[in-house]
Design a protein around this motif. Structure first.
Motif, PDB file in Angstrom:
ATOM      1  N   UNK A 169      -5.983   5.456  -3.406  1.00  0.00           N
ATOM      2  CA  UNK A 169      -4.878   4.535  -3.119  1.00  0.00           C
ATOM      3  C   UNK A 169      -4.695   4.203  -1.646  1.00  0.00           C
ATOM      4  N   UNK A 170      -5.797   3.984  -0.898  1.00  0.00           N
ATOM      5  CA  UNK A 170      -5.583   3.638   0.510  1.00  0.00           C
ATOM      6  C   UNK A 170      -5.242   2.167   0.684  1.00  0.00           C
ATOM      7  N   UNK A 171      -5.848   1.317  -0.139  1.00  0.00           N
ATOM      8  CA  UNK A 171      -5.686  -0.119   0.076  1.00  0.00           C
ATOM      9  C   UNK A 171      -4.628  -0.679  -0.870  1.00  0.00           C
ATOM     10  N   UNK A 172      -3.944  -1.720  -0.399  1.00  0.00           N
ATOM     11  CA  UNK A 172      -2.977  -2.382  -1.256  1.00  0.00           C
ATOM     12  C   UNK A 172      -2.709  -3.768  -0.741  1.00  0.00           C
ATOM     13  N   UNK A 173      -2.166  -4.603  -1.613  1.00  0.00           N
ATOM     14  CA  UNK A 173      -1.766  -5.936  -1.183  1.00  0.00           C
ATOM     15  C   UNK A 173      -0.301  -5.848  -0.795  1.00  0.00           C
ATOM     16  N   UNK A 174       0.010  -6.109   0.460  1.00  0.00           N
ATOM     17  CA  UNK A 174       1.401  -6.038   0.890  1.00  0.00           C
ATOM     18  C   UNK A 174       1.885  -7.437   1.225  1.00  0.00           C
ATOM     19  N   UNK A 175       3.213  -7.597   1.240  1.00  0.00           N
ATOM     20  CA  UNK A 175       3.792  -8.900   1.525  1.00  0.00           C
ATOM     21  C   UNK A 175       3.821  -9.752   0.268  1.00  0.00           C
ATOM     22  N   UNK A 176       4.235 -10.984   0.434  1.00  0.00           N
ATOM     23  CA  UNK A 176       4.459 -11.839  -0.735  1.00  0.00           C
ATOM     24  C   UNK A 176       4.085 -13.276  -0.394  1.00  0.00           C
ATOM     25  N   UNK A 183      -4.171  -4.439   3.149  1.00  0.00           N
ATOM     26  CA  UNK A 183      -4.105  -3.546   4.301  1.00  0.00           C
ATOM     27  C   UNK A 183      -4.025  -2.101   3.834  1.00  0.00           C
ATOM     28  N   UNK A 184      -4.122  -1.197   4.792  1.00  0.00           N
ATOM     29  CA  UNK A 184      -3.868   0.210   4.502  1.00  0.00           C
ATOM     30  C   UNK A 184      -2.449   0.508   4.945  1.00  0.00           C
ATOM     31  N   UNK A 185      -1.940   1.698   4.645  1.00  0.00           N
ATOM     32  CA  UNK A 185      -0.638   2.099   5.169  1.00  0.00           C
ATOM     33  C   UNK A 185      -0.733   2.140   6.691  1.00  0.00           C
ATOM     34  N   UNK A 186       0.354   1.787   7.394  1.00  0.00           N
ATOM     35  CA  UNK A 186       0.308   1.787   8.856  1.00  0.00           C
ATOM     36  C   UNK A 186      -0.132   3.150   9.374  1.00  0.00           C
ATOM     37  N   UNK A 188      -2.760   4.744   8.794  1.00  0.00           N
ATOM     38  CA  UNK A 188      -3.673   5.515   7.950  1.00  0.00           C
ATOM     39  C   UNK A 188      -4.965   4.747   7.757  1.00  0.00           C
TER      40      UNK A 188
ATOM     41  N   UNK B  43       8.159   5.344   7.445  1.00  0.00           N
ATOM     42  CA  UNK B  43       6.993   5.779   6.665  1.00  0.00           C
ATOM     43  C   UNK B  43       7.232   7.148   6.040  1.00  0.00           C
ATOM     44  N   UNK B  56       1.719   6.780  -5.719  1.00  0.00           N
ATOM     45  CA  UNK B  56       1.094   6.863  -4.400  1.00  0.00           C
ATOM     46  C   UNK B  56       1.912   6.128  -3.339  1.00  0.00           C
ATOM     47  N   UNK B  58       1.132   4.084  -1.138  1.00  0.00           N
ATOM     48  CA  UNK B  58       0.765   2.671  -1.019  1.00  0.00           C
ATOM     49  C   UNK B  58       1.579   1.803  -1.976  1.00  0.00           C
ATOM     50  N   UNK B  59       1.811   2.311  -3.189  1.00  0.00           N
ATOM     51  CA  UNK B  59       2.560   1.522  -4.175  1.00  0.00           C
ATOM     52  C   UNK B  59       3.992   1.300  -3.694  1.00  0.00           C
ATOM     53  N   UNK B  61       4.974   1.387  -0.584  1.00  0.00           N
ATOM     54  CA  UNK B  61       4.897   0.511   0.590  1.00  0.00           C
ATOM     55  C   UNK B  61       4.771  -0.948   0.161  1.00  0.00           C
ATOM     56  N   UNK B  62       4.002  -1.176  -0.890  1.00  0.00           N
ATOM     57  CA  UNK B  62       3.825  -2.548  -1.386  1.00  0.00           C
ATOM     58  C   UNK B  62       5.156  -3.121  -1.856  1.00  0.00           C
ATOM     59  N   UNK B  65       7.353  -3.934   1.122  1.00  0.00           N
ATOM     60  CA  UNK B  65       6.998  -5.137   1.877  1.00  0.00           C
ATOM     61  C   UNK B  65       7.223  -6.399   1.062  1.00  0.00           C
ATOM     62  N   UNK B  66       7.312  -6.245  -0.267  1.00  0.00           N
ATOM     63  CA  UNK B  66       7.472  -7.423  -1.119  1.00  0.00           C
ATOM     64  C   UNK B  66       8.853  -8.038  -0.919  1.00  0.00           C
ATOM     65  N   UNK B  67       9.872  -7.205  -0.767  1.00  0.00           N
ATOM     66  CA  UNK B  67      11.243  -7.699  -0.664  1.00  0.00           C
ATOM     67  C   UNK B  67      11.659  -7.793   0.797  1.00  0.00           C
TER      68      UNK B  67
END
Lengths: 453, 145
Positions: A169-176, A183-186, A188, B43, B56, B58-59, B61-62, B65-67
């Protein structure tokens, strides 16, 4: 397992019930574009490129998330519905914020966006005078992976890989919306032993390998099928090599090759980078010209001969060496401790034996110990030869290393030779010759012929 | 620095666990709790939430950042949310905006705050200030700053 009949473009196919329609389309080589679907990762249905027409459905359906049903009638290029136009329009949306920097992009030549644009797009941009949404470029994610967020089409293959395959779970889609990016977690990093597979998974130039970046254009590379010999798993790979003008063959990268029996779709990072030492620091010439006489005299003089055989050799070669050692009355050894790295083993693809053909050595019951009291040791590429204190050593080697010998003879590496390996699970695979050097180094078989052993 | 939910929040979390069928559902309420506790979501808070929800980091964090209402940075200045939707525009929110720009506050544009009848509206720390005039804005900010 029950089979159902599916008609695609007026041809009838029999496929497994409830399998995905896109698998059939890919298998039968019916042209359907897709970014987010991948056999190893399953359907995600986010890129919408694989729309096809299914009879009885008003709207186009995505092939990747449609299980086949009996009697389904599919038109992959559309009959009533303008499928080609739909694909084109979706592609245009994908390309709105794409930087179109193909000339400096490493993916050029193996990029899905380029292929589909040439096939379906060929449109002019409708975004006159509007600025593209900018993101960060060349971010070092760690594990030799570089990220360019602007080129990303958000297919989520990489995030699904880190979530479902490695569970890290390092990568994810962030933002909208158009702010969304990978990105990865800041603070990390992308850090797992299989991380570099996201480079192959990425259909565009968003994730590129730091190791391969700017090294070579992919259309100059020739791909040969081979296996990785970094450990005893023997994962299937493509060796991408190229011979530049006035130069010798050079390997630029290893890419995983699909083989469901052995490694599935992926290889580990270490194996992927193991090409670096393959062609460097090679033995080119024998230390003496009269190899035949030296060998003959030494064997005749010696009272006790030991033959060391390395587990990196092909089955055929090991058998040949075994016969040879029986003929001259020598004992055959292969100390295995030097190959074992307990740290390296995991439950995915990595075996603790960091050598290709340990299984054959074990199957042939070759002595797992260091030779003692031999006054002549004939070594076939075994690394432990440096630890032996024997009076006389004759060594067949692929690479140079510091060693006092009466004769050292160069032999070809596995990529310049053909033969078979048996992996740790007992699967034997035959390899074709992948690379031909300008001045080929003889294989063990050729030396045996030449030296009349 | 590590993040710890306050005792009240921990009690609330235990109550929420009984309310939802799965732990995943806790992620949004916990993000709110963390934000009200610290003023922003650090964090460390995300790691703590991921421990509680067993998702996790990351989930989490996602989601955060979505809202846009979740803040991941500490606010240096007073945050003023100004409505940018039609009703407020018609009732003169532009004037309010220009006036606010001269102040030492951070301005954030938001969609309708659900108070069109009393527009123009701005929101500071969950409180709506309505029927704004430049004079009113001055008074409100003087009280808060």
């Amino acid at each position: 397992m029950s089979l159902v009949k599916v008609t695609v473009d007026n041809n009838t196919y029999e496929v497994e019930k409830d399998s995905l329609l896109i698998d059939l389309l890919i298998k039968e080589n019916l042209r359907v574009p897709y970014f987010c679907y991948h056999e190893a990762l399953g359907a995600d249905g986010n890129c919408r490129m694989c729309m096809v027409e299914i009879e009885g459905q008003k709207r186009p359906q995505i092939a990747c998330d449609t299980p086949v049903k009996d009697g389904m009638v599919v038109y992959s290029q559309g009959k009533k519905l303008p499928i080609k136009k739909i694909r084109r329009d979706i592609l245009e949306l994908e390309l709105i914020n794409h930087p179109v920097d193909c000339p400096i992009c490493d993916q050029a030549g193996e990029c899905s966006l380029q292929e589909y644009y040439m096939e379906y797009g060929l449109h002019d941009s409708h975004m006159y005078g509007l600025d593209k949404v900018t993101h960060h470029k060349h971010i070092d994610l760690g594990s030799n992976v570089m990220l360019d967020q602007e080129r990303c089409v958000l297919c989520a293959r990489c995030t699904r890989f880190t979530a479902n395959i490695t569970h890290t779970h390092e990568l994810g889609i962030v933002g909208r919306g158009d702010e969304a990016h990978i990105t990865t977690m800041p603070g990390r990093k992308l850090d797992n032993p299989y991380a570099m597979n996201v480079v192959d998974l990425c259909p565009v130039g968003a994730l590129t390998s730091k190791d391969f970046r700017f090294a070579q254009r992919v259309w100059f590379l020739e791909s040969s099928e081979s296996v990785c010999t970094h450990c005893a798993k023997n994962c299937n790979i493509y060796i991408d090599h190229n011979k530049l003008k006035y130069q010798d063959e050079n390997i630029y990268r290893f890419r995983p090759r699909k083989n469901l029996e052995v490694n599935g779709f992926f290889i580990c990072n270490e194996g992927r980078l193991s090409y670096k030492n393959l062609l460097n620091n090679r033995m080119i010439k024998s230390t003496h010209v009269n190899e035949k006489d030296i060998l003959k005299n030494s064997i005749e003089k010696a009272k006790a001969i030991a033959v060391l055989v390395d587990a990196s050799l092909f089955n055929e070669e090991i058998e040949m060496i075994k016969e040879f050692s029986e003929k001259i009355g020598a004992k055959l050894y292969c100390p295995q401790d030097t190959y074992i790295d307990e740290e390296f083993e995991d439950d995915m693809l990595r075996s603790k034996y960091k050598i290709a053909n340990i299984k054959t050595i074990q199957n042939l019951n070759i002595l797992d110990e260091m030779p003692k009291d031999a006054d002549l040791v004939i070594n076939f590429n075994h690394p432990d030869i440096t630890k032996i204190d024997s009076k006389e050593i004759i060594s067949f080697q692929t690479h140079k290393f510091e060693l006092e010998t009466i004769l050292t003879i160069p032999i070809a590496t596995y990529v310049e030779n053909s033969g078979s390996f048996t992996n740790i699970d007992g699967i034997t695979q035959h390899l074709k010759k992948a690379i031909t050097l300008n001045e080929p180094i003889p294989t063990i078989a050729q030396w045996f012929k030449r030296l009349e052993l | 620095m590590s993040f710890q939910f306050s005792d009240d929040n921990l009690k609330q979390i235990e109550f929420l666990k009984t309310r939802y069928p799965s732990l995943d559902a806790l992620s949004l309420p916990l993000l709110w709790m963390a934000q009200y506790q610290d003023g922003f979501i650090s964090l460390e808070a995300i790691d703590e939430i991921s421990k509680i929800t067993k998702l996790p980091p990351m989930e989490i964090y996602r989601v955060a950042t979505f809202y846009t209402m979740f803040k991941l940075q500490k606010q240096e200045k007073l945050l003023v949310s100004v409505c940018k939707t039609l009703s407020c525009k018609l009732c003169g929110s532009d004037e309010i905006l220009d006036h606010l720009k001269s102040k030492d506050v951070e301005i954030e544009y938001v969609e309708c705050l659900g108070s069109c009848g009393t527009s123009p509206v701005m929101q500071i720390k969950d409180v709506n200030y309505e029927n704004l005039t430049p004079q009113k804005v001055d008074d409100i900010l003087e009280e808060l700053l």
